[in-house]
Design an enzyme around this catalytic site. Structure first.
Site, PDB file in Angstrom:
ATOM      1  N   GLU A 182      26.546  45.570  59.680  1.00  0.00           N
ATOM      2  CA  GLU A 182      25.510  44.766  58.999  1.00  0.00           C
ATOM      3  C   GLU A 182      26.150  43.878  57.931  1.00  0.00           C
ATOM      4  O   GLU A 182      25.984  44.086  56.728  1.00  0.00           O
ATOM      5  CB  GLU A 182      24.452  45.706  58.399  1.00  0.00           C
ATOM      6  N   SER A 209      18.963  44.702  60.490  1.00  0.00           N
ATOM      7  CA  SER A 209      17.813  45.285  59.798  1.00  0.00           C
ATOM      8  C   SER A 209      17.304  44.416  58.660  1.00  0.00           C
ATOM      9  O   SER A 209      16.157  44.562  58.236  1.00  0.00           O
ATOM     10  CB  SER A 209      18.167  46.677  59.268  1.00  0.00           C
ATOM     11  N   HIS A 240      15.394  44.217  66.402  1.00  0.00           N
ATOM     12  CA  HIS A 240      15.675  45.276  65.432  1.00  0.00           C
ATOM     13  C   HIS A 240      15.218  46.627  65.970  1.00  0.00           C
ATOM     14  O   HIS A 240      14.020  46.919  66.024  1.00  0.00           O
ATOM     15  CB  HIS A 240      14.976  44.953  64.108  1.00  0.00           C
TER      16      HIS A 240
END
EC number: 4.2.1.17
Length: 725
Positions: free
Chosen positions: A402, A429, A450
């Site tokens: 991420e 996310s 997601h």
């Protein structure tokens, strides 16, 4: 023809044997108000047949009757209770007349016979099913209980204990299990169901089968001694209290209804059922659970439309293995879509394959799939250190770390390897999709996808539309998520999208409450036991990972600085700085040990108080109401803002995303159902008390206007008068 209605017909199948066929115009038979009225009219017509010797009930669909029409429920619940009770009496009079008709009766069941469909077949003397049959009373899952005699007839047919299990779990029984319980009298092939049913009816007509004593048994009190009854019902109530808890009253009400009517005859027992059914329809829980069902149907209907508009995905790829990538690959492969799993590290590929293998082994151990099927699924996941064959993939799901720079670089690289029609989707996310799209030549073919962790358990997939994402891309990704067995909900792009955007104000409320002297253990207890979340905020942070939350918190603060930027160090900072990351390293708000099943076990950690003390200089008692309000107001406000801004399309989709993505208490129905239940003015009064705490507690203007106009978020139920039965 004895009778012809819009949803059923009755004619003689053989001399003396009438055949009532449910044949609604749609794809399934439902026992809606119109059909119920037709059943009553058909039975009246049958009573006038002088040559009638037997009655057969069947369906011309692949399912007998899938249940009542739930779209009518909220309107029925809105009827004054006396009118609803009167209508139930009329409806039960129809089934009583079916049960009392002076000839043997038999239901030939194919596919589903659920809810009202099950109650209909229980009113006949015999039930024959094919191997596709699935029979049950799922009403307690909707916050109510059987209302057309199910809680009266089933215990008298199969006994109190198995009947209570069927009714309180709401889970249907397959044909062989229903036969073992005595719910049906035989299982035959689909091809011979009708002829075998006629043969069985002839035996009853000829006296070879005693249909009259069966009927007498269903109309008599239960065959239990007072001691047996006390033991049976006390054990059942204890189990229900443990399983359903205080927030879901329907299972306990159903058990008490059966208990209180155990020594009554049919008609008196039906009065008890009537009273309890009506009482449950007036609860917010029933309205919330029915609302969830209807919202789920809306979400599924949108997905079906997307499937119609797009070609099915036949081959996929996942970039980034590990636990998440392995989970996505498993989910795709297990639902029949082969997947290439690509990573730059062999160790990560091994971890991803081990994750898929572990999930399949669990299913194998539980008898849910064969060894052959497991081998087929595993062989359809191809681990790779390079892009070989990726040019043939319909969709590529990026699931790397991420980090926006790394994600953008990986996406730009893979875009050069795939065909020009391939879709790229990022499993992120919090990172805005439009930001990641800047690195791409074909941003119209790119969107967010997601998944929630663990992938195999969490039903929701947020499909995120970027500024340049095409509708064709959205439709195909929604279709792919549906192929994977997930519930896709389309949201528009912003930091955190919908679910994480509304989650972090909730965490902010938690941090502020600890700053002001709250006790994290009490907060967890209140939010779990009183409000109904599966985990309190401290426990949830430990499960999510405090390092993950710390990073995401910074992303959200950058995206929404006016509300989500912190005014100093908070408890998440303090835990992160102390290397307390939660379950992943065994220490967060709680300490974790591994139990005998290999799962983390939560334990109180005395050192947590010292860490929290670094971000607070007070201790203060709070009531459950204060804790719930301070925790929920920030989330509720952000949910409303997401609707106002068009991030989420409707209250229904918002509520489903909250239930499926965060575990919002189903008995409350989601934020918007909850607001409608307590009243918008009540909410505004509650929020006003805490508005001094900061921007996340400031309510949006839109809800103030709705409250002033006397509006709700959901439309009022369609007004129904008690139908004639």
């Amino acid at each position: 023809m004895i009778y012809q209605g819009e949803n059923l017909s009755v004619d003689y199948i053989e001399p003396g044997i009438a055949h009532l066929v449910f044949n609604a115009k749609g794809s399934v038979n439902k026992l809606n108000l119109a059909t119920l009225q037709s059943v009553g009219e058909a039975i009246d017509a049958l009573y006038s047949q002088k040559d009638l010797q037997g009655l057969l009930l069947s369906s011309d669909k692949s399912a007998f009757i899938v249940g009542a029409d739930i779209t009518e429920f909220l309107g029925l619940f809105d009827i004054p209770t006396e009118e609803l009770s009167d209508w139930l009496h009329q409806a039960n009079a129809i089934f009583n007349r079916l049960e009392d008709i002076p000839v043997p009766t038999l239901s030939a069941i194919t596919g589903f016979a659920l809810g009202g469909g099950c109650e209909c077949v229980l009113a006949t003397d015999f039930r024959l099913a094919d191997e596709t049959a699935s029979i049950g009373l799922p009403e307690t899952q909707l916050g109510i209980m059987p209302g057309w005699g199910g809680s009266v007839r089933l215990p008298r047919l199969i006994g109190a204990d198995p009947a209570m299990e069927v009714i309180t779990t709401g889970k249907p029984k397959r044909a062989k299990d229903a036969l073992a319980l005595g719910m049906i009298d035989g299982v035959v092939s689909r091809e011979t169901l009708i002829t075998d049913s006629v043969t069985m009816l002839k035996k009853a007509i000829g006296g070879q089968l005693d249909w009259q004593s069966r009927r007498t048994q269903k109309k008599a009190p239960l065959k239990l001694s007072p001691l047996e009854a006390a033991m049976s019902f006390n054990v059942a109530k204890g189990m229900i209290m443990k399983m359903a808890g205080k927030h879901y009253p329907a299972p306990m009400t159903a058990v008490k209804s059966i208990e209180n009517s155990a020594f009554m005859d049919r008609d008196a027992a039906l009065e008890v059922e009537n009273k309890n059914f009506v009482a449950l329809t007036q609860t917010d829980v029933a309205k919330s659970l029915v609302g969830i069902f209807l919202n789920d149907q809306l979400v599924k209907s949108k997905a079906k439309q997307a499937i119609k508009n797009s070609e099915p995905v036949t081959s996929a790829a996942v970039l980034g293995a590990g636990i998440m990538g392995g989970g996505i690959a498993y989910q795709s492969a297990s639902k029949g879509v082969p997947v290439l799993m690509k990573d730059i590290a062999q160790q990560s590929l091994d971890l991803g394959m081990n994750e898929a293998s572990k999930l399949l082994n669990k299913q194998l151990e539980r008898g849910r799939l064969s060894g052959l099927k497991m081998a087929q699924v595993l062989s359809s996941i191809t681990p790779s250190l390079n892009y070989a064959s990726i040019e043939n993939k319909d969709i590529v799901v990026e699931a790397v770390v991420e980090n926006p720079k790394i994600k953008a670089a990986v996406l730009a690289e893979v875009e050069n390897e795939v065909n020009e029609h391939a879709i790229l989707a990022s499993n992120t996310s919090t990172i805005p999709i439009s930001l990641l799209a800047k690195s791409l030549k074909r941003p119209e073919n790119f969107c967010g996808m997601h998944f929630f962790n663990p992938v195999h358990r969490m039903p929701l997939v947020e499909v995120i539309r970027g500024e340049k994402t095409s509708q064709q891309t959205i439709d195909r990704v929604v279709a792919y998520a549906s192929q994977m067995g997930k519930t896709p909900i389309v949201v528009n792009d912003c930091p955190g999208f919908f679910v994480n955007r509304v989650l972090f104000p909730y965490f902010a409320g938690f941090s502020l409450l600890l700053r002001d002297g709250g006790d994290y253990q009490q907060i967890d207890k209140v939010m779990e036991k009183e409000f109904g979340w599966p985990m309190g905020p401290a426990y949830l942070l430990d499960v999510v990972g405090i390092d993950t939350a710390h990073h995401a918190q910074a992303v959200m603060a950058q995206g929404f600085p006016e509300r989500m930027a912190k005014n100093g160090r908070d408890v998440i900072d303090a835990m992160f700085e102390s290397d307390r990351y939660g379950q992943k390293n065994g220490s967060g708000f709680y300490a974790y040990s591994i139990d005998r099943k290999g799962k983390p076990k939560k334990n109180i950690d005395e050192s947590t108080a010292g860490i929290i003390a670094t971000v607070t200089n007070t201790t203060q008692p709070y009531t459950s109401e204060q804790i719930s309000a301070r925790m929920m107001i920030p989330m509720i406000n952000e949910v409303i803002r997401c609707l106002d801004e068009g991030i989420i399309a409707s209250p229904a989709e918002a509520d489903m995303a909250l239930v499926y993505g965060l575990g919002f208490p189903p008995f409350k129905g989601g934020v918007f159902r909850y607001l409608d239940a307590i009243g918008l003015t009540t909410y505004l009064d509650m929020a006003k008390e805490f508005e001094h705490l900061g921007a996340v507690y400031q309510v949006p203007e839109s809800i103030k206007q709705k409250a002033a106009d006397g509006e709700c978020y959901y439309p009022a139920p369609q007004s129904l008068s008690a139908p004639s039965a």
